[in-house]
Design a protein around this motif. Structure first.
Motif, PDB file in Angstrom:
ATOM      1  N   ASP A  40      36.899  53.095 -36.565  1.00  0.00           N
ATOM      2  CA  ASP A  40      37.995  52.577 -35.742  1.00  0.00           C
ATOM      3  C   ASP A  40      38.942  53.703 -35.320  1.00  0.00           C
ATOM      4  OD1 ASP A  40      39.030  53.058 -38.226  1.00  0.00           O
ATOM      5  OD2 ASP A  40      39.894  51.078 -38.512  1.00  0.00           O
ATOM      6  N   THR A  41      38.643  54.941 -35.724  1.00  0.00           N
ATOM      7  CA  THR A  41      39.434  56.097 -35.347  1.00  0.00           C
ATOM      8  C   THR A  41      38.543  57.101 -34.630  1.00  0.00           C
ATOM      9  OG1 THR A  41      40.825  55.820 -37.309  1.00  0.00           O
ATOM     10  CG2 THR A  41      40.897  57.965 -36.211  1.00  0.00           C
ATOM     11  N   ILE A  42      38.951  57.519 -33.444  1.00  0.00           N
ATOM     12  CA  ILE A  42      38.213  58.533 -32.695  1.00  0.00           C
ATOM     13  C   ILE A  42      39.172  59.677 -32.401  1.00  0.00           C
ATOM     14  CG2 ILE A  42      36.931  59.045 -30.582  1.00  0.00           C
ATOM     15  CD1 ILE A  42      36.113  56.084 -30.521  1.00  0.00           C
ATOM     16  N   LEU A  43      38.792  60.875 -32.831  1.00  0.00           N
ATOM     17  CA  LEU A  43      39.644  62.052 -32.656  1.00  0.00           C
ATOM     18  C   LEU A  43      39.346  62.747 -31.334  1.00  0.00           C
ATOM     19  CD1 LEU A  43      39.306  63.527 -36.274  1.00  0.00           C
ATOM     20  CD2 LEU A  43      40.981  61.878 -35.421  1.00  0.00           C
ATOM     21  N   ASP A  44      40.264  63.619 -30.910  1.00  0.00           N
ATOM     22  CA  ASP A  44      40.028  64.422 -29.714  1.00  0.00           C
ATOM     23  C   ASP A  44      39.111  65.609 -30.015  1.00  0.00           C
ATOM     24  OD1 ASP A  44      41.494  62.869 -27.967  1.00  0.00           O
ATOM     25  OD2 ASP A  44      43.373  63.900 -28.409  1.00  0.00           O
ATOM     26  N   GLN A  45      38.921  65.936 -31.286  1.00  0.00           N
ATOM     27  CA  GLN A  45      38.041  67.042 -31.663  1.00  0.00           C
ATOM     28  C   GLN A  45      36.585  66.629 -31.481  1.00  0.00           C
ATOM     29  OE1 GLN A  45      40.489  67.476 -35.526  1.00  0.00           O
ATOM     30  NE2 GLN A  45      39.193  69.303 -35.406  1.00  0.00           N
ATOM     31  N   THR A  46      35.770  67.592 -31.067  1.00  0.00           N
ATOM     32  CA  THR A  46      34.349  67.299 -30.872  1.00  0.00           C
ATOM     33  C   THR A  46      33.503  68.034 -31.900  1.00  0.00           C
ATOM     34  OG1 THR A  46      34.039  69.113 -29.296  1.00  0.00           O
ATOM     35  CG2 THR A  46      34.631  66.934 -28.395  1.00  0.00           C
ATOM     36  N   ILE A  47      32.291  67.553 -32.028  1.00  0.00           N
ATOM     37  CA  ILE A  47      31.312  68.162 -32.919  1.00  0.00           C
ATOM     38  C   ILE A  47      29.955  68.066 -32.225  1.00  0.00           C
ATOM     39  CG2 ILE A  47      30.779  66.045 -34.216  1.00  0.00           C
ATOM     40  CD1 ILE A  47      30.879  67.931 -36.771  1.00  0.00           C
ATOM     41  N   ILE A  48      29.109  69.042 -32.462  1.00  0.00           N
ATOM     42  CA  ILE A  48      27.766  69.027 -31.888  1.00  0.00           C
ATOM     43  C   ILE A  48      26.813  68.483 -32.950  1.00  0.00           C
ATOM     44  CG2 ILE A  48      25.845  70.454 -31.066  1.00  0.00           C
ATOM     45  CD1 ILE A  48      27.994  72.340 -29.884  1.00  0.00           C
ATOM     46  N   VAL A  49      26.010  67.500 -32.566  1.00  0.00           N
ATOM     47  CA  VAL A  49      24.991  66.950 -33.465  1.00  0.00           C
ATOM     48  C   VAL A  49      23.634  67.292 -32.865  1.00  0.00           C
ATOM     49  CG1 VAL A  49      24.092  64.905 -34.626  1.00  0.00           C
ATOM     50  CG2 VAL A  49      26.545  65.077 -34.150  1.00  0.00           C
ATOM     51  N   ARG A  50      22.826  67.995 -33.656  1.00  0.00           N
ATOM     52  CA  ARG A  50      21.474  68.388 -33.231  1.00  0.00           C
ATOM     53  C   ARG A  50      20.457  67.484 -33.915  1.00  0.00           C
ATOM     54  NH1 ARG A  50      21.945  73.545 -30.920  1.00  0.00           N
ATOM     55  NH2 ARG A  50      23.885  74.584 -31.510  1.00  0.00           N
ATOM     56  N   PHE A  51      19.306  67.321 -33.279  1.00  0.00           N
ATOM     57  CA  PHE A  51      18.272  66.435 -33.800  1.00  0.00           C
ATOM     58  C   PHE A  51      16.967  67.201 -33.937  1.00  0.00           C
ATOM     59  CE2 PHE A  51      21.410  64.147 -31.350  1.00  0.00           C
ATOM     60  CZ  PHE A  51      21.891  63.284 -32.316  1.00  0.00           C
ATOM     61  N   ASP A  52      16.330  67.007 -35.080  1.00  0.00           N
ATOM     62  CA  ASP A  52      15.109  67.725 -35.399  1.00  0.00           C
ATOM     63  C   ASP A  52      14.048  66.724 -35.860  1.00  0.00           C
ATOM     64  OD1 ASP A  52      13.523  70.057 -35.903  1.00  0.00           O
ATOM     65  OD2 ASP A  52      13.940  69.808 -38.035  1.00  0.00           O
ATOM     66  N   ALA A  53      12.792  67.032 -35.597  1.00  0.00           N
ATOM     67  CA  ALA A  53      11.696  66.147 -36.008  1.00  0.00           C
ATOM     68  C   ALA A  53      10.540  66.986 -36.535  1.00  0.00           C
ATOM     69  CB  ALA A  53      11.218  65.305 -34.832  1.00  0.00           C
ATOM     70  N   SER A  54       9.948  66.513 -37.609  1.00  0.00           N
ATOM     71  CA  SER A  54       8.731  67.126 -38.138  1.00  0.00           C
ATOM     72  C   SER A  54       7.893  66.011 -38.745  1.00  0.00           C
ATOM     73  CB  SER A  54       9.061  68.196 -39.183  1.00  0.00           C
ATOM     74  OG  SER A  54       9.709  67.618 -40.297  1.00  0.00           O
ATOM     75  N   LYS A  55       6.692  66.363 -39.119  1.00  0.00           N
ATOM     76  CA  LYS A  55       5.820  65.367 -39.751  1.00  0.00           C
ATOM     77  C   LYS A  55       5.002  66.037 -40.820  1.00  0.00           C
ATOM     78  CE  LYS A  55       2.789  65.881 -35.892  1.00  0.00           C
ATOM     79  NZ  LYS A  55       1.531  65.494 -35.460  1.00  0.00           N
ATOM     80  N   ASP A  56       4.603  65.230 -41.772  1.00  0.00           N
ATOM     81  CA  ASP A  56       3.749  65.694 -42.846  1.00  0.00           C
ATOM     82  C   ASP A  56       2.433  66.178 -42.243  1.00  0.00           C
ATOM     83  OD1 ASP A  56       3.100  65.866 -45.739  1.00  0.00           O
ATOM     84  OD2 ASP A  56       1.601  64.340 -45.211  1.00  0.00           O
ATOM     85  N   ARG A  57       1.806  67.108 -42.916  1.00  0.00           N
ATOM     86  CA  ARG A  57       0.566  67.710 -42.443  1.00  0.00           C
ATOM     87  C   ARG A  57      -0.489  66.665 -42.092  1.00  0.00           C
ATOM     88  NH1 ARG A  57      -1.433  71.535 -46.780  1.00  0.00           N
ATOM     89  NH2 ARG A  57      -1.302  69.609 -47.920  1.00  0.00           N
ATOM     90  N   ASP A  58      -0.552  65.576 -42.832  1.00  0.00           N
ATOM     91  CA  ASP A  58      -1.584  64.555 -42.621  1.00  0.00           C
ATOM     92  C   ASP A  58      -1.163  63.436 -41.669  1.00  0.00           C
ATOM     93  OD1 ASP A  58      -3.263  65.916 -44.410  1.00  0.00           O
ATOM     94  OD2 ASP A  58      -2.350  64.904 -46.121  1.00  0.00           O
TER      95      ASP A  58
END
Length: 193
Positions: free
Chosen positions: A52-70
């Motif tokens: 319910d609180t949103i600040l004026d400061q920003t943050i970068i969120v990165r997304f990564d994906a991997s999978k098990d060998r099999d």
């Protein structure tokens, strides 16, 4: 009445075995609780609704994906990063594709880096909350709804965080019994038509 030294040793050994077994049994839920409370190991929190609180400061969120060998799927984030205000609810999607000729079930594990940010990363909705089953050739978009808790800016360690990386790894798991049963029944139904 004094106890025989052999019986006393056996009793002490049995007590030690029971005590060690109890510690082993309790260690997994205790560790899970510890990680969720502290964010240790990049474990995130869950929330029913956004902040319910949103600040004026920003943050970068990165997304990564991997999978098990099999794991035979193709799996990737549909966007690599977003810049958002702290407290704002974000919605991104990961894409999974099953290129095989059989149904494949998967479960995603996840973590957040840096680790101290895990406590402040809140998931509202996530494909990682339950197992996923993709039919042969099926491609799906899977949502992640989240926000970064505004309290991150006052935390002694996490307040210097400017970027957070959310990583998922998919592992193949056994098909649920209902899917296995449906796969067994399908050829019989096809032959009867």
């Amino acid at each position: 009445m004094a106890m025989d030294p052999k019986n006393k040793t056996v009793l002490q050994a049995a007590t030690l075995v029971v005590f060690m077994g109890a510690l082993a049994w309790a260690s997994v839920p205790f560790y899970d609780w510890f990680c969720r409370v502290t964010g240790f190991g990049g474990v995130t929190n869950t929330a029913e609704i956004g902040s319910d609180t949103i600040l004026d400061q920003t943050i970068i969120v990165r997304f990564d994906a991997s999978k098990d060998r099999d794991m035979p799927w193709e799996f990737k984030p549909m966007v690599r990063e977003v810049e958002m205000r702290i407290g704002e609810t974000g919605l991104i999607f990961y894409e999974a594709y099953n290129p095989t000729d059989r149904p494949v079930a998967g479960q995603a594990s996840y973590n957040v880096a840096p680790y101290q940010a895990g406590y402040f990363f809140n998931k509202i909705e996530c494909f990682c909350f339950e197992e996923q089953v993709l039919q042969p050739g099926e491609r799906v978009e899977m949502p992640v709804s989240f926000y970064v808790d505004p309290e991150i800016v006052t935390d002694r360690d996490a307040k210097y965080t400017k970027e957070i990386t959310l990583s998922y790894t998919f592992y193949e798991i056994d098909l649920p019994e209902t899917v296995q049963q449906a796969a067994l029944e399908q050829p019989a139904e096809t032959n009867n038509n």
